[in-house]
Design a protein around this motif. Structure first.
Motif, short mmCIF file in Angstrom:
data_model
loop_
_atom_site.label_atom_id
_atom_site.label_comp_id
_atom_site.label_asym_id
_atom_site.label_seq_id
_atom_site.Cartn_x
_atom_site.Cartn_y
_atom_site.Cartn_z
N MET A 94 113.54 34.24 -52.03
CA MET A 94 114.93 33.84 -52.29
C MET A 94 115.45 34.51 -53.56
SD MET A 94 114.72 29.84 -51.28
CE MET A 94 116.36 29.44 -51.85
N THR B 197 118.31 37.31 -53.21
CA THR B 197 119.60 37.06 -53.82
C THR B 197 119.99 38.25 -54.71
OG1 THR B 197 119.21 34.70 -53.74
CG2 THR B 197 120.88 35.45 -55.30
N MET C 11 125.78 32.90 -52.27
CA MET C 11 124.65 32.68 -51.37
C MET C 11 124.70 31.25 -50.83
SD MET C 11 123.27 35.58 -51.48
CE MET C 11 121.95 35.17 -50.35
N THR D 130 122.08 29.68 -48.94
CA THR D 130 120.72 29.74 -48.40
C THR D 130 120.26 28.33 -48.07
OG1 THR D 130 120.27 31.62 -49.83
CG2 THR D 130 118.36 30.48 -48.89
N LEU E 58 114.70 30.16 -43.28
CA LEU E 58 115.96 29.90 -43.97
C LEU E 58 117.10 30.66 -43.33
CD1 LEU E 58 114.86 30.02 -47.71
CD2 LEU E 58 115.31 28.00 -46.30
N PHE F 217 119.67 32.62 -44.51
CA PHE F 217 119.96 33.31 -45.77
C PHE F 217 121.37 33.88 -45.66
CE2 PHE F 217 119.04 36.59 -49.05
CZ PHE F 217 118.48 35.77 -50.00
N ASN F 218 122.33 32.95 -45.66
CA ASN F 218 123.72 33.32 -45.35
C ASN F 218 124.49 33.67 -46.61
OD1 ASN F 218 122.99 32.73 -42.78
ND2 ASN F 218 124.28 30.92 -42.54
#
Ligand code: 2HG
Ligand code: ZN
Length: 471
Positions: free
Chosen positions: A362, A366, A378, A380, A389, A391-392
């Motif tokens: 993460m 990021t 983020m 997430t 996850l 991870f949007n």
């Protein structure tokens, strides 16, 4: 390449007047995917009501080399059920195959047809005091056949596994119309290759699953649901390990939620409120199931959370006191996709990494996204307990959707390259469909891709099934 009128008439004759749609307005919903990423076209949507009809359709389409796109509840995130734009494929909707064929509470199993809505399968299990544990945001509209064909995940995978783990046997219509009847409800059958596994997650590229025998479980007799604030993702990973050990793996749900996702929900979804008295950076929605005689489950959890609080692993917690409070906590998690949508454009990733590596991923992920799009936000969140996850990424405040979405490929590359470095997956639970077909080519090993193509060629030599998806 259009399909001839003679063939279309023969297909209509197989299902009869109630079994097809061919008027533009009726067909339209089947030509666009849930996320509206793709627009296709088809002259005919078939709605067979028996396995025999599915078999006759595929036999004819195979003989005439007509492409077939199977569809369930049309909730795919990857355009897995949208026909091509050239009108060369017919759509086969399984929605009229909706019988629960058999429920066997003593064998903890039920057999249901592909068109049953997931919530109907859950209800059939509840009716005999059993649990069908697959649980997803779209459970009120997604269908069992789609769940099977995409190997659906959701929010109870940690304890019960993905759809693949819940299957005892399948009935599948092969592209040439033959029916593979593997519907026995056996727990043990060690007689060679596992054929069911070929069709689970194949997204309709190898045939059409028409029914499945599924595992059931006991209903939880007691349950604790909590919304817990944690200082950072590493603390959430530690907390999960602590709770799994303390409960002998009774943790069913362990979902990471960042503050921004909660803010999107509070802002865009009616009847939601922050269950804690001040904001925190990270949260976990967790649910733990116990048996009927586990009266002390709640006390044990409170003790465990107090201990975690003393050690700085959690900052605060709200534990549901009633079913209404439980539903309110769940709403905060389940409406995140809808809230992020309402908040504007987003670039989605559905990644998995080993749970222990997630915090480092993460952090680095990021950084990689921000290098491409400074001030991107983020979002997430998701199934931390499964190492999965979402991870949007949402655009920086003030940035228009157009220029942001123009960065999709560059951001995807940064994220997916990192996923590959971590030995992870670029599609943990949403599948491949059209959306990730090129990504699959890039990241799956050549040996694995070669085997996948060999299997496709062997089972669907004329390439009629869901062309352009997966392989
Ligand atoms: C979820 O976990 C779904 O809510 C949707 O898989 C994820 O919208 C997404 O990215
Ligand atoms: Zn998810």
């Amino acid at each position: 390449m259009t399909i001839s009128h003679i063939i279309l008439d023969q297909l209509r004759a197989i299902v009869g007047p109630a079994g097809y749609l061919d008027q533009p307005a009726d067909v339209a919903p089947f030509t666009v995917d849930h996320r509206q990423l793709y627009r296709g076209s088809t002259p005919l949507v078939m709605r067979p009501d028996s396995t025999a009809q599915v078999s006759a359709i595929l036999k004819l389409c195979n003989e005439q080399r007509v492409g077939v796109v199977p569809v369930g509840g049309n909730t795919s995130y990857c355009g897995g059920a949208t026909p091509d734009a050239d009108g060369s494929q017919v759509v086969v909707s399984l929605s009229r195959l909706k019988k629960i064929r058999h429920v066997d509470p003593l064998n903890f199993a039920l057999t249901a047809e592909a068109g049953c809505v997931l919530a109907e399968v859950q209800a059939a299990a509840n009716a005999v005091d059993r649990l069908f544990p697959l649980s997803l945001g779209s459970e009120g509209s997604c269908q069992l056949g789609g769940n099977l064909s995409t190997n659906a995940g959701g929010t109870a995978v940690l304890r019960y596994g993905m759809m693949r783990d819940l299957v005892l046997g399948l009935e599948v219509v092969l592209p040439d119309g033959r029916i593979l009847d593997g519907l026995q409800s056996l727990r043990k059958d060690n007689t060679g290759y596992d054929l069911d596994d070929l069709f689970l997650g194949a997204e309709g590229t190898l045939g059409i699953i028409t029914a499945a025998s599924c595992k059931l479980f006991s209903q939880p007799g007691s349950r604790v649901t909590a919304f817990v604030a944690v200082p950072e993702p590493q603390a959430a990973v530690n907390l999960l390990a602590r709770l799994r050990s303390a409960t002998s793996d009774a943790v069913v749900t362990f979902e990471l939620v960042p503050r921004l996702a909660l803010e999107f929900v509070l802002q865009h979804v009616p009847s939601t409120s922050d269950p804690l008295d001040q904001p925190y950076d990270w949260y976990v929605l967790m649910e733990i199931n116990g048996g009927r005689r586990d009266h002390a489950l709640r006390d044990a959890m409170e003790a465990e959370l107090s201990l975690a609080m003393e050690q700085g692993e959690i900052c605060n917690a709200a534990i549901a006191e009633s079913e209404a409070q439980r539903e309110a906590l769940w709403r905060l998690r389940e409406t995140i996709p809808e809230a992020q949508n309402r908040a504007g454009a987003s670039i989605k990733h559905d990644i998995s990494i080993t749970t222990s590596d997630l915090p480092r991923f993460m952090h680095e992920g990021t950084r990689a996204v921000l290098a491409v799009c400074p001030n991107a936000r983020m979002v997430t969140y998701g199934h931390l307990g499964d190492g999965n996850l979402h991870f949007n990424v949402s655009p920086p405040l003030g940035m228009q959707a157009g220029p942001f979405l123009a960065l999709t490929e560059t951001i995807n590359r940064a994220v997916h390259d990192l996923v590959a470095q971590f030995g992870g997956s670029i599609s943990a639970e949403h599948g491949i469909g059209k959306l990730k077909r090129d990504e699959l080519k890039r990241y799956k090993s050549p040996v694995a891709l070669d085997l996948m193509r060999t299997i496709k060629q062997a089972i669907d030599p004329n390439g009629i099934m869901n062309k352009g998806k997966v392989v």
